[in-house]
Design an enzyme around this catalytic site. Structure first.
Site, PDB file in Angstrom:
ATOM      1  N   ASP A  66       0.843  -1.185   0.000  1.00 13.52           N
ATOM      2  CA  ASP A  66       0.000   0.000   0.000  1.00 13.52           C
ATOM      3  C   ASP A  66       0.880   1.237   0.000  1.00 13.52           C
ATOM      4  OD1 ASP A  66      -3.117   0.549   0.462  1.00 13.52           O
ATOM      5  OD2 ASP A  66      -1.947   2.163   1.361  1.00 13.52           O
ATOM      6  N   GLN A  67       0.430   2.253  -0.719  1.00 14.01           N
ATOM      7  CA  GLN A  67       1.236   3.459  -0.895  1.00 14.01           C
ATOM      8  C   GLN A  67       0.529   4.680  -0.301  1.00 14.01           C
ATOM      9  OE1 GLN A  67       1.689   5.639  -4.831  1.00 14.01           O
ATOM     10  NE2 GLN A  67       3.611   4.513  -4.741  1.00 14.01           N
TER      11      GLN A  67
END
EC number: 3.6.1.-
Length: 206
Positions: A71-72
């Site tokens: 996840d960013q």
């Protein structure tokens, strides 16, 4: 460590394309988690938590897998988070705020062995220096690429590269959503080298 089937905990076509570059067989599944930040949570803590949460969300339905969660989170120098804009107006606002700014992208990465519970986690940083952008440049870019499903309102692998003055980090793939260099490190730590054929299964002697 015994090699297991690989599962990418994501429905993102960008992460799927990145992982396919390693030429390892893998499956994909949507973890369907709540990605809302908790009060006072730092960008790094958020990225790490969501990456692990994605992997663990599929551990019960895929019990004998190596599950990849990623996840960013993007943030401005003042700590403001830049999410997926979802529409043109929000993307215009994000790029206007990013103009001339140093934006940090933090990509959380988890590799979970759902058979043993073993886990590897890290947060990969990558920095983007935006050019000073004119309103018409922002408008032209958004009309051409419509990157409304991308954190930060751009696609680095497309015309988005024209938005930047400088990129800083060890792996530009992390900017797209999956830090492949770090993932390869994790796979190698569990004796799965993409450059070598997998070990044949051991057979028991009679």
């Amino acid at each position: 460590m015994k090699a297991l089937p690989i599962l990418l905990a994501s429905s993102s076509p960008y992460r799927r394309e990145l992982l396919s570059r390693l030429e390892l067989p893998f499956e994909c599944a949507n973890p369907d988690i709540d990605e809302t930040p908790t009060p006072g949570e730092s960008a790094e803590a958020l990225a790490l938590r969501l990456a692990e949460q994605k992997a663990r969300a599929l551990a019960t339905t895929h019990r004998n897998h190596w599950i990849i969660g990623s996840d960013q989170v993007a943030c401005l120098p003042d700590g403001t988070l830049l999410n997926k804009p979802e529409n043109h107006d929000a993307a215009t606002h994000q790029l206007a705020r990013s103009s001339g700014q140093h934006v940090q992208f933090l990509t959380g990465l988890t590799l979970l062995n759902s058979e043993t519970g073993d886990i590897q986690r890290l947060c990969e940083p990558f920095s983007v220096h935006f050019r000073d952008l004119l309103p018409e440049e922002i408008e032209t870019y958004l009309r051409k690429e419509q990157p409304y499903d991308c954190a930060g309102s751009f696609r680095m692998e497309g015309l988005g590269i024209a938005l930047f003055d400088k990129l800083e980090g060890r792996d530009p793939n992390s900017l797209i959503g999956l830090p492949l260099i770090a993932l390869i490190d994790m796979l190698r730590a569990w004796d799965r080298n993409p450059l070598l054929p997998p070990e044949p299964p051991q057979t028991r002697s009679a």
